[in-house]
Design a protein around this motif. Structure first.
Motif, mmCIF file in Angstrom:
data_model
loop_
_atom_site.group_PDB
_atom_site.id
_atom_site.type_symbol
_atom_site.label_atom_id
_atom_site.label_comp_id
_atom_site.label_asym_id
_atom_site.label_seq_id
_atom_site.Cartn_x
_atom_site.Cartn_y
_atom_site.Cartn_z
ATOM 1 N N GLU A 25 0.839 -1.185 0.000
ATOM 2 C CA GLU A 25 0.000 0.000 0.000
ATOM 3 C C GLU A 25 0.882 1.246 0.000
ATOM 4 O OE1 GLU A 25 -1.868 3.358 2.060
ATOM 5 O OE2 GLU A 25 -0.678 1.937 3.190
ATOM 6 N N ARG A 26 1.933 1.209 0.801
ATOM 7 C CA ARG A 26 2.817 2.374 0.910
ATOM 8 C C ARG A 26 3.610 2.577 -0.388
ATOM 9 N NH1 ARG A 26 6.431 0.980 5.246
ATOM 10 N NH2 ARG A 26 7.664 0.255 3.499
ATOM 11 N N ASP A 27 4.171 1.472 -0.926
ATOM 12 C CA ASP A 27 5.065 1.598 -2.082
ATOM 13 C C ASP A 27 4.328 1.807 -3.391
ATOM 14 O OD1 ASP A 27 6.903 1.138 -0.186
ATOM 15 O OD2 ASP A 27 7.397 -0.909 -0.819
ATOM 16 N N MET A 28 3.189 1.156 -3.554
ATOM 17 C CA MET A 28 2.524 1.215 -4.846
ATOM 18 C C MET A 28 1.305 2.116 -4.833
ATOM 19 S SD MET A 28 2.840 -2.793 -5.859
ATOM 20 C CE MET A 28 3.372 -2.914 -7.539
ATOM 21 N N GLY A 29 0.940 2.603 -3.682
ATOM 22 C CA GLY A 29 -0.189 3.530 -3.614
ATOM 23 C C GLY A 29 -1.533 2.884 -3.871
ATOM 24 N N THR A 30 -1.595 1.569 -3.707
ATOM 25 C CA THR A 30 -2.860 0.886 -3.901
ATOM 26 C C THR A 30 -3.667 0.923 -2.609
ATOM 27 O OG1 THR A 30 -1.929 -0.600 -5.542
ATOM 28 C CG2 THR A 30 -3.899 -1.348 -4.418
ATOM 29 N N SER A 31 -4.914 1.363 -2.706
ATOM 30 C CA SER A 31 -5.772 1.307 -1.524
ATOM 31 C C SER A 31 -6.216 -0.122 -1.300
ATOM 32 C CB SER A 31 -7.007 2.179 -1.720
ATOM 33 O OG SER A 31 -6.623 3.520 -1.775
ATOM 34 N N ILE A 32 -6.490 -0.434 -0.048
ATOM 35 C CA ILE A 32 -6.909 -1.799 0.254
ATOM 36 C C ILE A 32 -8.216 -1.776 1.031
ATOM 37 C CG2 ILE A 32 -6.316 -3.920 1.490
ATOM 38 C CD1 ILE A 32 -3.365 -3.243 1.026
ATOM 39 N N MET A 33 -9.166 -2.603 0.566
ATOM 40 C CA MET A 33 -10.370 -2.823 1.364
ATOM 41 C C MET A 33 -10.144 -4.141 2.068
ATOM 42 S SD MET A 33 -14.243 -3.008 -0.066
ATOM 43 C CE MET A 33 -15.582 -3.770 0.794
ATOM 44 N N MET A 34 -9.960 -4.056 3.369
ATOM 45 C CA MET A 34 -9.533 -5.211 4.134
ATOM 46 C C MET A 34 -10.729 -5.827 4.853
ATOM 47 S SD MET A 34 -6.774 -6.786 4.920
ATOM 48 C CE MET A 34 -6.631 -8.253 5.912
ATOM 49 N N ILE A 35 -11.190 -6.952 4.365
ATOM 50 C CA ILE A 35 -12.327 -7.611 4.997
ATOM 51 C C ILE A 35 -11.811 -8.630 6.003
ATOM 52 C CG2 ILE A 35 -14.263 -9.156 4.564
ATOM 53 C CD1 ILE A 35 -14.532 -7.847 1.841
ATOM 54 N N THR A 36 -12.336 -8.572 7.198
ATOM 55 C CA THR A 36 -11.827 -9.491 8.212
ATOM 56 C C THR A 36 -12.863 -9.645 9.317
ATOM 57 O OG1 THR A 36 -10.095 -9.834 9.850
ATOM 58 C CG2 THR A 36 -10.659 -7.569 9.374
ATOM 59 N N HIS A 37 -12.729 -10.679 10.114
ATOM 60 C CA HIS A 37 -13.538 -10.650 11.320
ATOM 61 C C HIS A 37 -12.636 -10.624 12.549
ATOM 62 C CE1 HIS A 37 -13.964 -15.122 10.225
ATOM 63 N NE2 HIS A 37 -12.934 -15.000 11.009
ATOM 64 N N ASN A 38 -11.416 -10.207 12.289
ATOM 65 C CA ASN A 38 -10.429 -10.179 13.346
ATOM 66 C C ASN A 38 -10.058 -8.736 13.687
ATOM 67 O OD1 ASN A 38 -8.142 -10.364 14.907
ATOM 68 N ND2 ASN A 38 -7.328 -12.103 13.774
ATOM 69 N N MET A 39 -10.464 -8.290 14.872
ATOM 70 C CA MET A 39 -10.197 -6.914 15.286
ATOM 71 C C MET A 39 -8.696 -6.660 15.422
ATOM 72 S SD MET A 39 -12.351 -4.582 15.563
ATOM 73 C CE MET A 39 -14.072 -4.176 15.626
ATOM 74 N N GLY A 40 -7.951 -7.717 15.696
ATOM 75 C CA GLY A 40 -6.496 -7.578 15.798
ATOM 76 C C GLY A 40 -5.917 -7.139 14.456
ATOM 77 N N VAL A 41 -6.393 -7.756 13.389
ATOM 78 C CA VAL A 41 -5.939 -7.396 12.046
ATOM 79 C C VAL A 41 -6.278 -5.937 11.754
ATOM 80 C CG1 VAL A 41 -6.338 -7.815 9.593
ATOM 81 C CG2 VAL A 41 -6.115 -9.743 11.162
ATOM 82 N N VAL A 42 -7.481 -5.541 12.153
ATOM 83 C CA VAL A 42 -7.902 -4.164 11.935
ATOM 84 C C VAL A 42 -6.947 -3.205 12.635
ATOM 85 C CG1 VAL A 42 -9.699 -2.477 12.461
ATOM 86 C CG2 VAL A 42 -10.324 -4.746 11.630
ATOM 87 N N ALA A 43 -6.664 -3.514 13.892
ATOM 88 C CA ALA A 43 -5.812 -2.632 14.686
ATOM 89 C C ALA A 43 -4.441 -2.473 14.045
ATOM 90 C CB ALA A 43 -5.670 -3.194 16.102
ATOM 91 N N GLU A 44 -3.953 -3.544 13.480
ATOM 92 C CA GLU A 44 -2.613 -3.540 12.942
ATOM 93 C C GLU A 44 -2.504 -2.789 11.627
ATOM 94 O OE1 GLU A 44 0.198 -7.365 12.352
ATOM 95 O OE2 GLU A 44 -1.075 -7.165 14.112
ATOM 96 N N LEU A 45 -3.582 -2.841 10.839
ATOM 97 C CA LEU A 45 -3.459 -2.486 9.432
ATOM 98 C C LEU A 45 -4.240 -1.243 9.012
ATOM 99 C CD1 LEU A 45 -1.861 -4.179 7.415
ATOM 100 C CD2 LEU A 45 -4.016 -5.137 6.605
ATOM 101 N N CYS A 46 -5.418 -1.057 9.586
ATOM 102 C CA CYS A 46 -6.364 -0.159 8.920
ATOM 103 C C CYS A 46 -6.252 1.299 9.364
ATOM 104 C CB CYS A 46 -7.789 -0.644 9.159
ATOM 105 S SG CYS A 46 -8.050 -2.287 8.495
ATOM 106 N N ASP A 47 -6.656 2.185 8.447
ATOM 107 C CA ASP A 47 -6.744 3.603 8.758
ATOM 108 C C ASP A 47 -8.165 3.958 9.180
ATOM 109 O OD1 ASP A 47 -4.103 3.914 7.714
ATOM 110 O OD2 ASP A 47 -4.990 3.817 5.703
ATOM 111 N N TYR A 48 -9.103 3.238 8.620
ATOM 112 C CA TYR A 48 -10.499 3.555 8.825
ATOM 113 C C TYR A 48 -11.274 2.241 8.878
ATOM 114 C CZ TYR A 48 -14.450 6.717 8.785
ATOM 115 O OH TYR A 48 -15.545 7.435 9.161
ATOM 116 N N VAL A 49 -12.353 2.192 9.620
ATOM 117 C CA VAL A 49 -13.043 0.920 9.809
ATOM 118 C C VAL A 49 -14.554 1.048 9.697
ATOM 119 C CG1 VAL A 49 -13.298 -1.087 11.302
ATOM 120 C CG2 VAL A 49 -11.269 0.329 11.497
#
Ligand SMILES: Nc1ncnc2c1ncn2[C@@H]1O[C@H](COP(=O)(O)OP(=O)(O)OP(=O)(O)O)[C@@H](O)[C@H]1O
Ligand code: SF4
Ligand SMILES: [Mg+2]
Lengths: 310, 326
Positions: free
Chosen positions: B198-222
Motif C-alpha cells: 500500500e505504501r510503495d505502490m499507492g494501492t488502496s486496500i479494502m480489508m475484509i476481516t472478522h479479526n479486530m487484531g488485524v484491523v488494529a494492525e493495518l487499517c486507517d479507517y473501519v
C-alpha cells in the motif's frame, strides 16, 4: 513417471491372469462334451476316448489352465471346434473391423457428447440444457437393435441413401457408428455437464472472473481442463469397451468384428473361440484402464509432479 | 476514490428475500487501508463481490451506487466491467488453497492477468511475474514460476494471489479475509507485506476481516457491519479509543489476548439473526445488553458522534443525524 507406468503395468498382469482363470473354470463347468460338440452326436465312444486323450481333456483343470496360458503367451489360443482354424487368426481377422467401428463411433460420441455437455452446463436448468441432455440420454436408452433396424428401414430401404449391411466402405459404417456413438454420447455428455458444473463452483473460477476474463474464457481456459480430466478417463474406458466388440451393432449391421465372433462362438458352443475372444476383450479393457490412468497422470499436474518427485 | 452509496444487494431465495447488504455506504479514499469487520454472514463478501459486479444468482444488486473515481460501476456493460476487474480493482480471497487453478503453473496464472489487461507478450508477462514474485517476497522466484499450486504452502500461495492482484498496479485491492486460513506467523508476514505494498505502490486496500487484531494492525479507517448494515464507522483511533456501538464494544472485547490463546473470535452472547427473520427494531437488540424499550420498536439511524464517526444506535441519537460517511 516411467516407474509409475511400469508399476501400473505390472499390477494389471495378475488381474488378467485372474480373469483368465475364472473364465477357464467357468467354461469348464458348462455342460456338454467338446468332442461330441465338435464331431456330432453319433460317433463311437472309443473314438471319443481317443480324442479326449489327444486333447488332454482328462488332465486336471489347473494343468490344462497352465498349458492354455503358456500357449496364450505365445499367441496360441487353440483351435476353434467349429471352424477348425486357429483362434488367434480368427480374432486378428475380425479385429480391424471392430477397430474401424470403434474409431468412427468414438468420434460420433465425442462430437455429440462433449459440446452437448458443455452447452448444457453453461446454460444449465434452461430449455437448451434439458433438450440437449434429453437428446444425448435418448441414445443411452434406445435399444441398439431397435434403433438400428429403424435406421436401416428409413435410410436404407426407404430413402436408399445408405447400404443396409456390410463393411466394404466408410458408407457402410455410418449407421452403425451413429447408433453406437450416440449410445455412449449420453454418458460423455452427462459427465461433462456435471463435472463442469461442479468445477464452476470452485474458488479458482471466482478468481478467474475477478481477473477480468470473459465468461467463455473462464469456461474454456479455467474450467474445461479440470472438468475433462475424469471424462477423458471414462472415454478411454469406453473406447476399450468398444474395441472389445459391439455384439448387437455388429450383428444388426453385418460387420464381422469381435462381437460377431463372440456371438457365433456362443451359438456353436465353440469353447476355445469363446475363451479366446473373451480373454482378448478382457486384455483390451485392462489395457484401456491402464491407458486411462496414465493419461490422467499426464494431464493432472497434481499426480504428474508427485510421480516425478517420488 | 471508491464510493459505495446506499448499496442494497439481495438474495432472492426460495425462503424469501435476504437483504445481505442493506443500505451500505462505504468510502475508500486513495492510499488508505479501510477495514470492513463483522461476524460471519454479515455481508462483507457480498459487498466486495458487488463492487466487482460478481454477485451470482440468486443474488442481485437492487439499488445504490458504486463510484470508482467518479465512474458508476453498477449497470456497467460487462465488457467494460471486465476491463476494471483485475486491472483497476483486484481481489484476493480467503482460501489460498483453492483460489488458484490446480492444473496451471502459478507463473502462468499471474502472467495471464498482464497479458489480458496490458497486452503484454508471454515473455514480458513472465518477466514481470518474476518481478512481482520478488516484490511479494517469494523466494527463488524464477524457479517458482513453474510450480503448481499444490507444491506451495498456504502462505506462498497467498503471496502468489497478492502478486496476481498487484500485477496491473490496481488502484484498489479488495482482500477478503486473506489471512484467516493461515497460521499466526504467516498472517503477520502477509499483513506486513500488504501494508508495504500500500505504501510503495499507492494501492488502496479494502480489508475484509472478522479479526479486530488485524484491523488494529493495518487499517486507517473501519466499518463495522452487522446483519447487512453498517453499525459503526470511524477512524482507527476513534474506533478503539472512543468505541460507541455496543456491538463494536463486544467485538473489541473478543480480541484474542496477547497470551497467544486464540479462543473464539466472538464471544458476544446469542446468535446472528437470520436475514429472513430479522428482529423488529434494532437488529442487534436481541443480543444487546444496553437495549432500551425503543430498540425493540424502531430501527436506529446513523448518528454522527463526531466528524467521520457514525453510530447506528439509539444511545447516540442526541448527536443528531448525518452519520453517513459520505
Ligand atoms: N448464494 C447465496 N444464496 C443465498 N443467500 C446468500 C448467498 N450468498 C450469501 N448469501 C447471504 O448473504 C449473507 C452474507 O454473506 P457473506 O458471504 O457476505 O458473509 P460474510 O460477511 O462474508 O461472512 P464470512 O465471514 O463467513 O465470509 C449470508 O448470511 C447469506 O444469508
Ligand atoms: S439501538 Fe438499542 S439495541 Fe441497538 S445497539 Fe443501540 S442500544 Fe443496542
Ligand atoms: Mg466472506
Amino acid at each position: 513417471m516411467a516407474r509409475y507406468i511400469l508399476r501400473r503395468f505390472l499390477i494389471s498382469i495378475p488381474v488378467l491372469v485372474g480373469v483368465a482363470l475364472i473364465l477357464f473354470l467357468l467354461l469348464n463347468v458348462v455342460p456338454g462334451d467338446p468332442v461330441t460338440l465338435m464331431m456330432g452326436e453319433h460317433i463311437k465312444p472309443a473314438l471319443i476316448e481317443a480324442f479326449r486323450a489327444r486333447m488332454h481333456l482328462d488332465d486336471p483343470v489347473l494343468v490344462r489352465f497352465g498349458r492354455y496360458m503358456l500357449g496364450a503367451l505365445r499367441g496360441d489360443f487353440g483351435v476353434s471346434y467349429k471352424l477348425q482354424r486357429e483362434v488367434s487368426g480368427l480374432i486378428w481377422q475380425a479385429f480391424p473391423h471392430t477397430v474401424k467401428l470403434t474409431i468412427y463411433s468414438a468420434f460420433v460420441s465425442w462430437i455429440i457428447g462433449i459440446p452437448a455437455g458443455i452447452f448444457s452446463a453453461v446454460k444449465h436448468n434452461t430449455l437448451i440444457d434439458r433438450s440437449l441432455m434429453g437428446f444425448s440420454l435418448m441414445g443411452v436408452s434406445l435399444p441398439i437393435f431397435w434403433a438400428g433396424l429403424l435406421m436401416q428401414y428409413v435410410f436404407a430401404s426407404r430413402l436408399g441413401w445408405l447400404p443396409v449391411t456390410g463393411y466394404y466402405s466408410i458408407k457402410y459404417y455410418i449407421m452403425p457408428s451413429v447408433v453406437l456413438g450416440w449410445s455412449s454420447a449420453g454418458t460423455v455428455a452427462r459427465l461433462t455437464r456435471s463435472n463442469l458444473l461442479e468445477i464452476m463452483k470452485n474458488d479458482f473460477i471466482r478468481t478467474a472472473r475477478a481477473k477480468g476474463l470473459s465468461e467463455p474464457s473462464v469456461v474454456a481456459c479455467h474450467a474445461l481442463k479440470n472438468a475433462m480430466l475424469p471424462v477423458i478417463t471414462v472415454m478411454a474406458l469406453q473406447v476399450a469397451g468398444l474395441l472389445g466388440g459391439a455384439v448387437m451393432t455388429e450383428s444388426v449391421f453385418g460387420i464381422p468384428g469381435i462381437g460377431r465372433i463372440a456371438v457365433d462362438a456362443i451359438t456353436h458352443r465353440d469353447m476355445p473361440l469363446l475363451q479366446g475372444t473373451i480373454l482378448f476383450t478382457t486384455a483390451i479393457v485392462i489395457a484401456g484402464n491402464l491407458a486411462a490412468d496414465i493419461m490422467y497422470a499426464f494431464l493432472d499436474p497434481r499426480i504428474r509432479v508427485e510421480q516425478a518427485n517420488s | 476514490m471508491l464510493q459505495i452509496r446506499n448499496l442494497k444487494t439481495h438474495f432472492f431465495t426460495r425462503g424469501g428475500v435476504a437483504a445481505a447488504v442493506d443500505d451500505v455506504s462505504i468510502r475508500i479514499p486513495p492510499r488508505s487501508i479501510v477495514g470492513v469487520v463483522g461476524e460471519s454472514g454479515c455481508g462483507k463478501s457480498v459487498t466486495a463481490l458487488s463492487v466487482l459486479q460478481l454477485v451470482s444468482r440468486p443474488g442481485k444488486i437492487v439499488s445504490g451506487s458504486i463510484l470508482l473515481d467518479g465512474e458508476e460501476l453498477i449497470g456497467k456493460p460487462s465488457k467494460q466491467m471486465r476491463r476494471i476487474r483485475g486491472n483497476k480493482i483486484s481481489m484476493i480471497f480467503q482460501e489460498p488453497m483453492t483460489s488458484l487453478n490446480p492444473v496451471y503453473t502459478v507463473g502462468r496464472q499471474v502472467a495471464e492477468t498482464m497479458i489480458l489487461h496490458r497486452g503484454a507478450s508471454k515473455a514480458e508477462a513472465m518477466d514481470r511475474t518474476v518481478e512481482m514474485f520478488r516484490a511479494v517476497g517469494i523466494p527463488a522466484p524464477e524457479k517458482r514460476l513453474k510450480s503448481f499450486p499444490h507444491q506451495l504452502s498456504g502462505g506462498l500461495r497467498q503471496r502468489v494471489m497478492i502478486a496476481m492482484a498487484m500485477a496491473c498496479k490496481p488502484s484498489l485491492m479488495i482482500a477478503d479475509e486473506p489471512t484467516t486460513a493461515l497460521d499466526v506467523t504467516i498472517e503477520a508476514q502477509i499483513l506486513h507485506l500488504m501494508k508495504e505494498l500500500e505504501r510503495d505502490m499507492g494501492t488502496s486496500i479494502m480489508m475484509i476481516t472478522h479479526n479486530m487484531g488485524v484491523v488494529a494492525e493495518l487499517c486507517d479507517y473501519v466499518y463495522v457491519m452487522y446483519a447487512g448494515k453498517v453499525m459503526e464507522h470511524a477512524g482507527i483511533f476513534d474506533l478503539f479509543d472512543h468505541t460507541k456501538h455496543p456491538y463494536t464494544q463486544g467485538l473489541l472485547n473478543s480480541i484474542p489476548k496477547p497470551s497467544g490463546v486464540r479462543g473464539r473470535l466472538f464471544n458476544i452472547e446469542g446468535m446472528v439473526p437470520s436475514l429472513l427473520r430479522l428482529p423488529k427494531g434494532c437488529r442487534f437488540s436481541p443480543r444487546c445488553e444496553q437495549a432500551v424499550r425503543e430498540c425493540f420498536e424502531s430501527e436506529p439511524g446513523l448518528y454522527a458522534v463526531s466528524p467521520g464517526h457514525g453510530v447506528r444506535c439509539f444511545l447516540y441519537r442526541d448527536c443528531g443525524d448525518g452519520g453517513e460517511a459520505i
